[in-house]
Design a protein around this motif. Structure first.
Motif, PDB file in Angstrom:
ATOM      1  N   UNK A   1       2.657  -8.331  -4.651  1.00  0.00           N
ATOM      2  CA  UNK A   1       4.069  -8.715  -4.634  1.00  0.00           C
ATOM      3  C   UNK A   1       4.218 -10.220  -4.822  1.00  0.00           C
ATOM      4  N   UNK A   2       5.410 -10.643  -5.233  1.00  0.00           N
ATOM      5  CA  UNK A   2       5.607 -12.060  -5.600  1.00  0.00           C
ATOM      6  C   UNK A   2       5.370 -13.001  -4.420  1.00  0.00           C
TER       7      UNK A   2
ATOM      8  N   UNK B   1      -0.430 -13.055  -1.793  1.00  0.00           N
ATOM      9  CA  UNK B   1      -1.544 -13.832  -2.337  1.00  0.00           C
ATOM     10  C   UNK B   1      -2.391 -12.908  -3.207  1.00  0.00           C
ATOM     11  N   UNK B   2      -2.444 -13.128  -4.528  1.00  0.00           N
ATOM     12  CA  UNK B   2      -3.236 -12.255  -5.408  1.00  0.00           C
ATOM     13  C   UNK B   2      -4.701 -12.148  -4.987  1.00  0.00           C
ATOM     14  N   UNK B   3      -5.200 -13.197  -4.326  1.00  0.00           N
ATOM     15  CA  UNK B   3      -6.593 -13.175  -3.881  1.00  0.00           C
ATOM     16  C   UNK B   3      -6.791 -12.233  -2.688  1.00  0.00           C
ATOM     17  N   UNK B   4      -5.688 -11.856  -2.046  1.00  0.00           N
ATOM     18  CA  UNK B   4      -5.752 -10.937  -0.912  1.00  0.00           C
ATOM     19  C   UNK B   4      -4.932  -9.687  -1.208  1.00  0.00           C
ATOM     20  N   UNK B   5      -5.190  -9.102  -2.375  1.00  0.00           N
ATOM     21  CA  UNK B   5      -4.478  -7.881  -2.756  1.00  0.00           C
ATOM     22  C   UNK B   5      -5.473  -6.849  -3.279  1.00  0.00           C
ATOM     23  N   UNK B   6      -5.306  -5.621  -2.796  1.00  0.00           N
ATOM     24  CA  UNK B   6      -6.116  -4.495  -3.261  1.00  0.00           C
ATOM     25  C   UNK B   6      -5.230  -3.585  -4.104  1.00  0.00           C
ATOM     26  N   UNK B   7      -5.584  -3.423  -5.364  1.00  0.00           N
ATOM     27  CA  UNK B   7      -4.806  -2.560  -6.250  1.00  0.00           C
ATOM     28  C   UNK B   7      -5.574  -1.277  -6.532  1.00  0.00           C
ATOM     29  N   UNK B   8      -4.896  -0.153  -6.340  1.00  0.00           N
ATOM     30  CA  UNK B   8      -5.539   1.131  -6.563  1.00  0.00           C
ATOM     31  C   UNK B   8      -4.978   1.855  -7.767  1.00  0.00           C
ATOM     32  N   UNK B   9      -5.781   2.735  -8.316  1.00  0.00           N
ATOM     33  CA  UNK B   9      -5.352   3.615  -9.404  1.00  0.00           C
ATOM     34  C   UNK B   9      -5.750   5.039  -9.028  1.00  0.00           C
ATOM     35  N   UNK B  10      -4.780   5.950  -9.052  1.00  0.00           N
ATOM     36  CA  UNK B  10      -5.061   7.356  -8.775  1.00  0.00           C
ATOM     37  C   UNK B  10      -5.545   7.994 -10.069  1.00  0.00           C
TER      38      UNK B  10
ATOM     39  N   UNK C   1       9.060  -6.912   3.013  1.00  0.00           N
ATOM     40  CA  UNK C   1       9.910  -7.804   3.803  1.00  0.00           C
ATOM     41  C   UNK C   1       9.108  -8.485   4.905  1.00  0.00           C
ATOM     42  N   UNK C   2       8.225  -7.723   5.528  1.00  0.00           N
ATOM     43  CA  UNK C   2       7.422  -8.274   6.618  1.00  0.00           C
ATOM     44  C   UNK C   2       6.456  -9.340   6.114  1.00  0.00           C
ATOM     45  N   UNK C   3       6.081  -9.245   4.852  1.00  0.00           N
ATOM     46  CA  UNK C   3       5.164 -10.220   4.264  1.00  0.00           C
ATOM     47  C   UNK C   3       5.718 -11.639   4.356  1.00  0.00           C
TER      48      UNK C   3
END
Length: 487
Positions: A261-262, A265-274, A244-246
């Motif tokens: 999230x929709x 910015x995909x260019x400013x997203x870090x996706x992790x995998x455990x 929401x704050x985004x």
């Protein structure tokens, strides 16, 4: 008595005029700022400040009407300001010339994870050549100085005094845990933030904020009011409140265990995998636009994987791309802290004092593969009563044995607090109740087998209990070592 301009007062403060907001600390010639508490009228302290010789009082119109004769009698000047909390923060910054330090301040807010993230960021920045200071729940520290922290985020005069001290000690970065109370009370206004991150939001402090929406809006102030527009920001994309704050911070980095999230910015997203987790820690795989990398950490549990993502996203937002220094970080006192003992029992102490935090730490220990989980916990007195049965439900859901005891009862009867928790334990497999925390811990240890795990939750790093308003020494870690012996 004369009315003084606020601009003129600020100039005098920048030239050395002292400022205080506690009548007990007033010195002759200083400026006294009248601050009203949630349940206390600050006007009643003005006579004391004036009699001690303050040269000027900063107050609002309502307060002026009640003390005008007093000020005239003593010849004390005054400055009118519609928001004296804002004025105190601004004058504190003027007094210590915080804007001239060049110190980069990184704020961390959220219900859970602040202290661990602060320590991780401290390690990360130090590994990249910075001298780092920390203001947080456990301590206020910088090279050559360390003191216990009475508040997660201190008042504005203390904040700016310590920022100046850090700068004078050669620090280039300050990592600051920012509480919702401090944001609501403008304690960190005029702090030179270089960036901030938001870990998560779950139920806590509703005795102060009343609703989750008010709690969220208090946290959001760090990103919308505290000089953060255009600065580095990191938001947890796995938390609905952060998403929401985004909407208000479209330039923020996001992070999580899923895609951007929709509204992000995909260019400013870090996706992790455990990749894996167990008693020896977690293994993570990260992907961002700049590439992918792995990280092996001795920190245990999914919630610590979240903390590691938070810190890496904050680092990326501030131009850091090497996170190998995080791999050797073993944790902070009172945060899933393993208490080594002569009996070789698996005993952990954690600060978890909210339903969500309890769930997280229990899931972490469950995931480590222990045979049984025994949890000692309680709830603080004179705080949000609505979370008490929720704390019980959290323990009932994930522990084999719930040992209900006292936390900091403060001015409440411990038995009344326990009675509030009990409905949440209706579905528990086994319940032991003892209001004496020492005896409750003794009973819990006595039932442990070599493959079992004991979690003692709620107090973490604290070395005291508050009973009938009196703070007395008590440490979960010391209790364990006394009952089990040390190596």
């Amino acid at each position: 008595m004369a009315a003084v301009t606020y601009a003129g007062l600020r100039e005098k403060v920048r030239k050395g005029l002292a400022v205080c907001a506690d009548s007990r600390t007033v010195t002759r010639g200083c400026v006294y700022v009248v601050v009203h508490g949630a349940s206390e009228d600050g006007q009643k302290y003005v006579p004391d400040a004036v009699q001690k010789g303050c040269s000027c009082v900063v107050l609002d119109e309502k307060t002026l009407s009640g003390v005008q004769d007093l000020l005239r009698e003593h010849g004390t000047d005054y400055v009118l300001h519609e928001d004296t909390r804002f004025a105190l923060s601004e004058l504190a910054a003027d007094m210590y010339h915080t804007d001239e330090t060049g110190l980069m301040v990184v704020g961390i807010t959220g219900t859970n994870g602040k202290t661990t993230c602060a320590a991780l960021l401290e390690r990360l920045f130090a590994a990249h050549g910075h001298k780092v200071g920390v203001l947080g729940t456990v301590s206020y520290r910088w090279p050559g100085h360390c003191e216990a922290a009475p508040l997660t985020t201190p008042g504005p005069l203390e904040v700016h005094r310590m920022l100046r001290a850090m700068s004078d000690a050669g620090c280039t970065v300050c990592v600051m845990e920012v509480s919702s109370h401090s944001l609501d009370q403008k304690r960190v206004w005029h702090v030179p933030f270089a960036g901030a991150c938001f870990t998560n939001l779950t139920q806590d402090h509703l005795d102060f904020h009343h609703t989750m929406e008010e709690y969220f809006e208090a946290k959001a102030l760090l990103f919308t009011k505290a000089q953060l527009p255009g600065k580095a920001k990191a938001l947890n994309a796995d938390d609905a409140y952060c998403v929401r704050l985004l909407e208000r911070c479209p330039d923020a980095w996001t992070y999580g265990f899923g895609p951007a999230p929709k509204d992000g910015d995909p260019a400013h997203h870090l996706q992790g995998e455990l990749v894996s987790q167990g008693v020896h820690g977690v293994t993570l795989h990260m992907t961002a636009q700049s590439g992918s990398w792995d990280l092996v950490s001795p920190l245990i549990g999914r919630f610590n994987a979240d903390n590691l993502l938070t810190v890496q996203a904050m680092g990326l937002a501030m131009g850091i791309t090497d996170f190998s220094s995080l791999e050797g970080f073993a944790g902070v006192p009172g945060r899933v802290e393993r208490v080594v003992n002569a009996k070789g029992l698996h005993i952990f102490v954690d600060y978890a004092h909210t339903p969500d935090a309890l769930i997280n730490v229990q899931q972490a220990l469950r995931g480590a593969g222990f045979k049984r989980l025994v949890t000692v916990f309680g709830c603080g007195g004179n705080r949000d009563r609505t979370k008490r049965p929720l704390m019980g439900e959290a323990v009932a859901r994930l522990s084999d044995v719930a040992v209900l005891t006292s936390d900091n009862p403060r001015f409440e009867n411990p038995d009344d607090i326990i009675a509030d928790v009990m409905p949440g334990l209706a579905e528990a497999k086994e319940v032991i109740v003892d209001a004496d925390r020492y005896l409750a811990t003794k009973k819990a240890i006595a039932m442990l087998g070599p493959d079992d795990c004991l979690l003692i939750a709620g107090k973490g790093h604290e070395d005291y209990q508050i009973v009938n308003g009196v703070k007395r020494h008590y440490s979960d870690q010391e209790t364990v070592r006394e009952l089990c012996g040390t190596l």
